[in-house]
Write a protein that holds these residues in place. Structure first.
Motif, PDB file in Angstrom:
ATOM      1  N   VAL A 245       0.797  -1.210  -0.074  1.00 17.75           N
ATOM      2  CA  VAL A 245      -0.022  -0.230  -0.162  1.00 17.75           C
ATOM      3  C   VAL A 245       1.000   1.334  -0.125  1.00 17.75           C
ATOM      4  CG1 VAL A 245      -1.854   1.260   1.175  1.00 17.75           C
ATOM      5  CG2 VAL A 245      -1.875  -1.213   1.096  1.00 17.75           C
ATOM      6  N   GLY A 246       0.533   2.236  -0.916  1.00 24.33           N
ATOM      7  CA  GLY A 246       1.296   3.368  -0.959  1.00 24.33           C
ATOM      8  C   GLY A 246       1.053   4.426  -0.009  1.00 24.33           C
ATOM      9  N   LEU A 247       2.032   5.003   0.463  1.00 24.57           N
ATOM     10  CA  LEU A 247       1.982   6.322   1.433  1.00 24.57           C
ATOM     11  C   LEU A 247       2.632   7.482   0.693  1.00 24.57           C
ATOM     12  CD1 LEU A 247       3.156   4.350   4.675  1.00 24.57           C
ATOM     13  CD2 LEU A 247       0.733   4.848   4.005  1.00 24.57           C
ATOM     14  N   PRO A 248       2.294   8.661   0.967  1.00 17.36           N
ATOM     15  CA  PRO A 248       2.644   9.906  -0.085  1.00 17.36           C
ATOM     16  C   PRO A 248       3.313  10.499   1.259  1.00 17.36           C
ATOM     17  CG  PRO A 248       0.445  10.168   0.521  1.00 17.36           C
ATOM     18  CD  PRO A 248       0.443   8.902   1.027  1.00 17.36           C
ATOM     19  N   TYR A 329      -2.085  -7.060   4.731  1.00 13.21           N
ATOM     20  CA  TYR A 329      -1.280  -6.791   3.341  1.00 13.21           C
ATOM     21  C   TYR A 329       0.165  -7.185   3.505  1.00 13.21           C
ATOM     22  CZ  TYR A 329      -5.648  -5.185   1.884  1.00 13.21           C
ATOM     23  OH  TYR A 329      -7.158  -5.104   1.125  1.00 13.21           O
ATOM     24  N   ARG A 330       1.083  -7.243   2.400  1.00 12.99           N
ATOM     25  CA  ARG A 330       2.158  -7.394   2.342  1.00 12.99           C
ATOM     26  C   ARG A 330       3.347  -6.547   3.136  1.00 12.99           C
ATOM     27  NH1 ARG A 330       7.004  -6.534  -0.812  1.00 12.99           N
ATOM     28  NH2 ARG A 330       8.360  -8.262  -1.259  1.00 12.99           N
ATOM     29  N   GLY A 331       2.792  -4.950   2.748  1.00 14.46           N
ATOM     30  CA  GLY A 331       3.674  -4.168   3.370  1.00 14.46           C
ATOM     31  C   GLY A 331       3.139  -2.762   2.903  1.00 14.46           C
ATOM     32  N   VAL A 332       4.010  -1.895   3.039  1.00 14.00           N
ATOM     33  CA  VAL A 332       3.746  -0.376   2.234  1.00 14.00           C
ATOM     34  C   VAL A 332       5.037  -0.054   1.491  1.00 14.00           C
ATOM     35  CG1 VAL A 332       2.353   0.255   4.168  1.00 14.00           C
ATOM     36  CG2 VAL A 332       4.752   0.311   4.491  1.00 14.00           C
ATOM     37  N   PHE A 333       4.794   1.191   0.823  1.00 15.32           N
ATOM     38  CA  PHE A 333       5.909   1.902   0.065  1.00 15.32           C
ATOM     39  C   PHE A 333       5.731   3.336   0.091  1.00 15.32           C
ATOM     40  CE2 PHE A 333       2.854   1.352  -3.226  1.00 15.32           C
ATOM     41  CZ  PHE A 333       2.866   2.470  -3.951  1.00 15.32           C
ATOM     42  N   VAL A 334       6.841   4.099  -0.051  1.00 19.79           N
ATOM     43  CA  VAL A 334       6.491   5.399  -0.004  1.00 19.79           C
ATOM     44  C   VAL A 334       6.896   6.212  -1.159  1.00 19.79           C
ATOM     45  CG1 VAL A 334       6.702   5.628   2.408  1.00 19.79           C
ATOM     46  CG2 VAL A 334       8.638   6.062   1.184  1.00 19.79           C
ATOM     47  N   TRP A 335       6.464   7.136  -1.748  1.00 22.00           N
ATOM     48  CA  TRP A 335       6.799   8.131  -2.638  1.00 22.00           C
ATOM     49  C   TRP A 335       6.816   9.414  -1.908  1.00 22.00           C
ATOM     50  CZ3 TRP A 335       8.853   7.907  -7.452  1.00 22.00           C
ATOM     51  CH2 TRP A 335       9.021   9.188  -8.279  1.00 22.00           C
TER      52      TRP A 335
END
Length: 359
Positions: A245-248, A329-335
C-alpha cells in the motif's frame, strides 16, 4: 597496485553475491521510491538512506524515446545506491521503469513481439547496471486495449527476467505498480497481475479533480484506499500478501477552493499546488492543524478563506501502517523517501514509518 586490485575485486564480489543472502521475504515489507533528480540527491544522498528500514529501494526512472531507444533520467546512476545498499547488507535495489510523465507504453508494446523488444532492453539495462529487478510503473489512461498491452509487457518482462536469472544464477525480482482507482484496474487482466512477485498500489492522487484529500484510507461516500483494495482482492483475486500500500510524503495546497469543489485548469484565482512534506512545513506556518480519523489525513487551515493543505503527517503514516498490518497486506511503500528530509536533519515521516513498521 596489487592491493588496490584486491580491494576492487572484493567489493565487486560482495556486490554480486549479496542478493542471495536476503532472498527470503520479510514479514512486513517497507519500500521506497528514490527519484533520480538533483533535488533528491541533495536532500538525501545514497549514503544517508536508512537501508535497515527499507527492504526495497526503487530507483526512478528509466524511460524510452519515441523510437524505442532507452532514455534514463539524467541522474539515474545505480552505482552509489548499490554500494550503500550492499554495505548495509540487506536491501534490494530495483529499477523503476515508466512513471507519471511517460505515456509511450501503449505505442511501443502494441504486439507481443514489440513487448518482448521493450522487455529485453529493460532487463538488459537492469542486469548491466547491477539492479536486483524491475518495477514496471505504467501510468496514465487505461482502456481494454491498453490493458491487453500491459498484460503482454508484464508477461514478456517475467520471461526475460527469468532467462537472465538462469544465465546469471541469481534471482531477479519483478513488481508492478498500479494506479489507485477502479477506472484503471477494471481494464487489467487478472491472470497477468498474478505474474509479478508483488503489486504496488498507488494509493494516492486519488481525488485528483476535486479539492479533497488525495489519499483517504476510508470514506463514507467517495473513493478510498480500502475500497480500491477490496476491488483488487475481491474482483481481481490478488492475495493480500502480494499487495503493498502506497504512502505519500507530499500533499496539496488549495487556494480559493472550497472543500469538495471541482478543480478547473486555467482558473487562475483558485489553484492546487503539490507540496513535499518539507515545503508543507514552510508554507503551513501559522496554519491550524486538524486530523480526520476516517481518512487518516491531516489538514492545515489558513486564516485566508478557502485556503488549506491536505496531506499525510506522522500520525497519518502511523495510523495507516497500523491498519495495513492488521488487514494482513504485504507491506507499504512511499513516494518518495527524500520528501520529508528537513533542514535540521530530521525526517518525521521516515521516523513514523520506521517505528510503526517495527523496523
Amino acid at each position: 597496485m596489487t592491493m588496490v586490485r584486491l580491494i576492487s575485486f572484493s567489493l565487486l564480489t560482495f556486490s554480486f553475491f549479496i542478493p542471495s543472502l536476503w532472498a527470503s521475504e520479510t514479514s512486513f515489507s517497507v519500500g521506497g521510491y528514490y527519484p533520480s533528480h538533483e533535488a533528491a540527491l541533495r536532500q538525501l544522498p545514497p549514503g544517508r538512506i536508512d537501508f535497515k528500514l527499507y527492504d526495497v529501494v526503487y530507483q526512478a526512472f528509466l524511460r524510452f524515446n519515441k523510437d524505442g531507444s532507452l532514455k534514463p533520467d539524467p541522474k539515474l546512476d545505480s552505482k552509489p545506491l548499490l554500494k550503500a545498499a550492499r554495505m548495509a547488507g540487506k536491501s534490494l535495489v530495483m529499477l523503476s521503469v515508466g512513471g507519471g510523465r511517460f505515456g509511450l507504453f501503449p505505442e511501443l508494446c502494441g504486439t507481443p513481439e514489440k513487448a518482448d523488444v521493450m522487455a529485453r532492453k529493460m532487463v538488459g539495462y537492469a542486469v548491466e547496471n547491477g539492479y536486483d529487478g524491475i518495477d514496471l510503473d505504467w501510468e496514465g489512461d487505461m482502456n481494454a486495449e491498453n490493458g491487453k498491452r500491459f498484460g503482454m509487457l508484464i508477461r514478456a518482462l517475467r520471461s526475460r527476467l527469468d532467462r537472465a536469472a538462469a544465465s546469471n544464477h541469481r534471482k531477479y525480482y519483478f513488481s508492478v505498480t498500479l494506479m489507485g482507482g477502479e477506472w484503471f484496474l477494471r481494464h487489467l487482466e487478472p491472470a497477468s497481475l498474478a505474474v509479478p512477485d508483488w503489486i504496488n498500489l498507488m494509493s494516492y492522487d486519488m481525488n485528483y479533480r476535486v479539492a479533497a484529500y488525495h489519499a483517504p484510507l476510508q470514506s463514507e461516500n467517495g473513493t478510498s484506499i480500502e475500497k480500491v483494495l477490496d476491488y483488487l482482492t475481491g474482483t481481481l483475486k490478488i492475495p493480500k500478501n502480494k499487495i503493498n500500500v502506497g504512502l505519500p510524503f507530499y500533499g496539496f495546497l488549495y487556494e480559493n477552493l472550497k472543500p469538495g469543489g471541482e478543480i478547473k485548469n486555467g482558473k487562475h484565482e483558485s489553484k492546487r499546488s503539490m507540496l513535499t512534506f518539507v515545503r508543507i512545513q514552510e508554507k503551513g506556518k501559522g496554519f491550524t492543524r486538524s486530523f480526520d480519523p476516517l481518512t487518516r489525513g491531516a489538514k492545515l487551515t489558513s486564516d485566508k478563506p478557502d485556503t488549506y493543505i491536505l496531506y499525510d503527517d506522522a500520525e497519518s503514516i502511523a495510523s495507516k501502517i497500523k491498519w495495513v498490518r492488521e488487514q494482513g497486506y504485504r507491506g507499504v511503500f512511499v513516494w518518495s523517501i527524500n520528501q520529508d528530509c528537513l533542514p535540521d536533519g530530521s525526517a518525521p515521516l521516515t521516523a513514523a514509518l520506521k517505528q510503526s513498521s517495527g523496523k
